[in-house]
Motif scaffolding. Structure first.
Motif, mmCIF file in Angstrom:
data_model
loop_
_atom_site.group_PDB
_atom_site.id
_atom_site.type_symbol
_atom_site.label_atom_id
_atom_site.label_comp_id
_atom_site.label_asym_id
_atom_site.label_seq_id
_atom_site.Cartn_x
_atom_site.Cartn_y
_atom_site.Cartn_z
ATOM 1 N N PRO A 251 59.970 35.800 34.469
ATOM 2 C CA PRO A 251 59.615 36.966 33.918
ATOM 3 C C PRO A 251 60.299 38.141 34.638
ATOM 4 N N TRP A 252 60.281 38.192 35.820
ATOM 5 C CA TRP A 252 60.503 39.350 36.825
ATOM 6 C C TRP A 252 62.204 39.601 36.768
ATOM 7 N N SER A 253 62.801 38.701 36.406
ATOM 8 C CA SER A 253 64.432 38.876 36.255
ATOM 9 C C SER A 253 64.786 39.006 34.839
ATOM 10 N N TRP A 254 63.924 39.152 33.935
ATOM 11 C CA TRP A 254 64.414 39.322 32.516
ATOM 12 C C TRP A 254 65.193 40.835 32.482
ATOM 13 N N ALA B 265 52.923 39.305 33.233
ATOM 14 C CA ALA B 265 54.217 39.524 33.044
ATOM 15 C C ALA B 265 55.073 39.077 31.559
ATOM 16 N N LEU B 266 53.949 38.256 31.029
ATOM 17 C CA LEU B 266 54.373 37.800 29.608
ATOM 18 C C LEU B 266 53.787 38.357 28.642
ATOM 19 N N GLY B 267 53.183 39.603 29.099
ATOM 20 C CA GLY B 267 52.592 40.540 27.862
ATOM 21 C C GLY B 267 51.464 40.505 27.443
ATOM 22 N N VAL B 268 50.426 39.820 28.126
ATOM 23 C CA VAL B 268 48.999 39.449 27.742
ATOM 24 C C VAL B 268 48.058 40.458 28.745
ATOM 25 N N GLU B 269 46.790 40.296 28.281
ATOM 26 C CA GLU B 269 45.710 40.887 28.722
ATOM 27 C C GLU B 269 44.877 39.687 29.478
ATOM 28 N N VAL B 270 44.799 39.659 30.721
ATOM 29 C CA VAL B 270 43.832 38.428 31.357
ATOM 30 C C VAL B 270 42.430 39.109 31.279
ATOM 31 N N THR B 271 41.684 38.530 30.416
ATOM 32 C CA THR B 271 40.532 39.040 30.316
ATOM 33 C C THR B 271 39.276 38.509 31.235
ATOM 34 N N ALA B 272 39.666 37.279 31.887
ATOM 35 C CA ALA B 272 38.864 36.970 33.153
ATOM 36 C C ALA B 272 39.535 35.495 33.679
ATOM 37 N N VAL B 273 39.050 35.316 34.965
ATOM 38 C CA VAL B 273 39.554 34.508 35.864
ATOM 39 C C VAL B 273 38.450 33.735 36.431
ATOM 40 N N ARG B 274 37.694 32.518 35.975
ATOM 41 C CA ARG B 274 36.795 32.096 36.114
ATOM 42 C C ARG B 274 36.873 30.774 37.194
ATOM 43 N N ARG B 275 36.120 30.531 38.151
ATOM 44 C CA ARG B 275 36.084 29.460 39.022
ATOM 45 C C ARG B 275 35.366 28.527 38.869
ATOM 46 N N PRO C 179 47.337 35.282 36.852
ATOM 47 C CA PRO C 179 47.073 36.470 36.084
ATOM 48 C C PRO C 179 48.091 37.291 36.175
ATOM 49 N N HIS C 180 48.656 37.369 37.035
ATOM 50 C CA HIS C 180 49.848 38.380 37.183
ATOM 51 C C HIS C 180 51.203 38.108 36.411
ATOM 52 N N VAL D 168 31.252 37.678 37.434
ATOM 53 C CA VAL D 168 31.027 38.614 38.628
ATOM 54 C C VAL D 168 32.210 39.637 38.671
ATOM 55 N N PRO D 169 32.064 41.001 38.404
ATOM 56 C CA PRO D 169 33.007 41.916 38.400
ATOM 57 C C PRO D 169 33.463 42.270 39.635
ATOM 58 N N VAL D 170 34.663 42.167 40.241
ATOM 59 C CA VAL D 170 35.394 42.489 41.531
ATOM 60 C C VAL D 170 36.618 43.026 41.389
ATOM 61 N N ASP D 171 37.010 43.519 42.423
ATOM 62 C CA ASP D 171 38.503 44.005 42.332
ATOM 63 C C ASP D 171 39.447 43.232 41.950
ATOM 64 N N GLU D 172 40.529 43.618 41.102
ATOM 65 C CA GLU D 172 41.340 42.887 40.513
ATOM 66 C C GLU D 172 42.170 42.022 41.506
#
Length: 614
Positions: free
Chosen positions: A608-611, A420-430, A415-416, A187-191
């Motif tokens: 990742p945020w401290s690299w 930060a590791l440089g990938v595209e998160v295509t989906a988060v399924r519950r 996902p975030h 179900v598409p929703v806001d990120e």
């Protein structure tokens, strides 16, 4: 979905065998558990009281400085062994049999060996991607030479893009059916929003790729020397500058022109020819304007920074270093050196110079350099695709915890962190604790990496191991001797596709992410060369250790004002279910079994945020 009557209803090609496959895997596991229950009880009873107490300090309730509730998915109890049917990794250095304690209890893979196994899996997957891309590239070349649409492996005639897709993701008989209903349709929703429990979630769909031009005869192709970045390596792609941030260069970045491409003024002031004083011309020279002016000896003209220098001029005099007399003649206020404040053509680089090697990460500065050197697009490694499957019926997506339910911390966080590791998160399924939904999601995923949260132990609703058994996955790492995060796992679903199973406790999941997912993604994405080198720092205070396992403890790295050396300061809230410590941390300290004393050097894993430079 058609439930237990999937074969008869034929609503979905997977329904008919899901229950059967899971029942087989769960049945094998249940029989194995029953057969060994008494033996395991005897073994546990024979453990020394001191060892039990120590394990409880790390896996049971504590004050937050050492441990927290169980580190085994969403439920208590470390898993003992993989269910029958799941394939173990070959007996290689990275897949060596797990060590055992005196009772025969399976401890899992050593932490450092698990990271090496994950990195090796990433390298193998990268090699597979390159082979597939090379085969598709060769097929495309053959098709272009023939001037017709080609085929792959003798299959029916397909357009080239479809043939490539067939090579990359072979379809099975079950997966090839069309028109079936799909209860897992995202179900598409806001990120930044998560849906209600039980509903899948996917990030907004990216814009469709541009249409692929039909093959052309070789004679119509542009000559190699007219292609700015040369030939695109197999598996790489050309990406516009505005979409290349964070990707990895797949080809060296070479200068397409001299920089600067002409002599320019480095300062606002006057450009002069010959010795002074100089007669100043009325017209000045501005940046970006065509230059037709020539100066004779004894002449000067006002000039702006970045403007083109007229031929046969001597120097640029800064505005503050010159003076105009009553007759409008320019006098220098200090000695004038030949060529001063002039940026000569090619000062930064000459056309063809190597600016950056392949393997570097595209940063904002790299984008600026590429644009200055004449690039509109870069040859990069495509961003890897990752799918996240959040498991657990006890998870809330909004409001406060209540009635035995807890807020899902991993759905918003992972996902975030993965991005930060440089990938595209295509989906988060519950998916809750639905074994059938999990098996279907894993089978249908086309992501490079599937990440699951929870369900990696051996409780009644821990379905990850039975699912891996049902799909014939190869277990590369099955449990790691690290706290938190002991029941993490890594499996190869098929060539080029992996699954990382993270424990359900938040800090344990972070441990699994950095132990298994990060090394795999680093190698697979080509980011290994750009990754910071490991380093160590002394501990500011002592840290208690587990008797057998490595510990990952959140720390902040601070510089000692007197010595100038970095110190790792352990943070207090470091239990498996806690995020308070990691939220304030910029690294994890790798504490060896037995603990570490004040001042002892320990390995530091930057977050990742401290690299990058501190």
């Amino acid at each position: 979905m058609s439930g237990g009557h999937g074969r008869a209803a034929q609503a979905d090609p997977l329904d008919g065998d899901v229950a059967e496959a899971l029942a087989l895997a769960n049945g094998d596991r249940d029989r194995d558990r029953d057969r060994n229950r008494d033996r395991d009880r005897d073994r546990e009873a024979s453990r020394a009281d001191g060892t039990r107490a120590t394990d409880a300090a790390f896996d049971g309730p504590a004050d937050g400085t050492v441990g927290d509730p169980s580190d085994s998915g969403h439920r208590a109890g470390d898993r003992q062994a993989a269910p029958p049917g799941a394939r173990s990794a070959p007996d290689t250095p990275h897949g060596a049999p797990a060590p055992q304690d005196g009772t025969g209890h399976r401890e899992g893979t050593a932490w450092s060996a698990a990271r090496r196994a994950a990195a090796q899996a990433g390298r193998s997957a990268a090699e597979h991607r390159a082979r597939v891309a090379r085969a598709a590239q060769e097929q495309s070349s053959r098709t272009a030479r023939a001037g017709t649409v080609g085929t792959v492996g003798g299959a029916a005639s397909l357009p080239v893009p479809e043939a490539v897709a067939e090579t990359r993701h072979p379809r099975t008989e079950r997966e090839g059916a069309t028109g079936a209903s799909d209860a897992l349709a995202p179900v598409p929703v806001d990120e930044n929003q998560l849906p209600l429990p039980g509903l899948p979630f996917t990030a907004p769909a990216p814009p469709p790729p541009p249409p692929v031009a039909p093959p052309v005869a070789p004679a119509a192709a542009p000559p190699a020397e007219s292609t700015p970045a040369g030939t695109v390596p197999p598996g790489a792609t050309r990406t516009p500058l505005d979409r290349a941030l964070g990707l990895v260069l797949a080809a060296p970045l070479t200068a397409l022109t001299d920089l600067p491409s002409f002599d320019t003024s480095a300062m606002d002031g006057w450009v002069v020819a010959g010795p002074g004083p100089w007669d100043v011309r009325g017209a000045g020279i501005l940046a970006g304007h065509d230059l037709s002016m020539r100066l004779a000896d004894g002449e000067a003209a006002a000039i702006a920074t970045g403007a083109r220098i007229p031929p046969d001029t001597t120097a640029v005099i800064r505005s503050e270093h010159g003076h105009l007399d009553d007759k409008g003649r320019l006098h220098p206020l200090r000695d004038v050196a030949h060529g001063q404040d002039i940026r000569p053509r090619g000062q930064e680089c000459r056309s063809g110079d190597l600016l950056l090697p392949a393997g570097g990460i595209v940063t904002p500065a790299v984008l600026g350099l590429a644009a200055a050197a004449g690039y509109d697009e870069l040859v990069v490694v495509p961003r890897l695709r990752v799918e996240v499957l959040v498991l657990g019926d006890e998870l809330l997506t909004s409001g406060r915890p209540r009635d035995g339910l807890i807020r899902d911390a991993l759905g918003p966080m992972l996902p975030h962190w993965l991005r930060a590791l440089g990938v595209e998160v295509t989906a988060v399924r519950r998916l809750g604790d639905d074994a059938k939904a999990l098996l279907k999601a894993v089978r249908k995923s086309t992501a490079d990496l599937v990440v699951t949260t929870g369900g990696t132990a051996s409780g009644p609703v821990d379905h990850v191991h039975p699912t891996l058994s049902a799909v014939g996955a190869e277990l590369l790492v099955d449990g790691v001797t690290v706290r938190p995060g002991h029941p993490m796992l890594l499996a190869r679903l098929k060539e080029g596709q992996h699954l990382v199973g993270l424990p359900g406790n938040p800090l344990a999941a972070v441990s699994g992410l950095l132990t298994l997912a990060e090394p795999l993604l680093r190698e697979l994405s080509g980011r290994a060369a750009a990754h910071p080198e490991p380093y160590s720092a002394p501990l500011h205070t002592p840290v208690h250790g587990h008797p057998r396992d490595t510990r990952l403890v959140p720390v902040v790295v601070r510089q000692d004002e007197e010595s100038g050396h970095d110190w790792a300061v352990p943070l207090r809230y470091n239990g498996p279910a806690m995020l308070r410590g990691i939220a304030a941390a910029d690294a994890l300290a790798v504490v060896p079994p037995g603990g570490a004393t004040e001042g002892q050097e320990v390995e530091i894993l930057d977050l990742p945020w401290s690299w990058g430079p501190r």
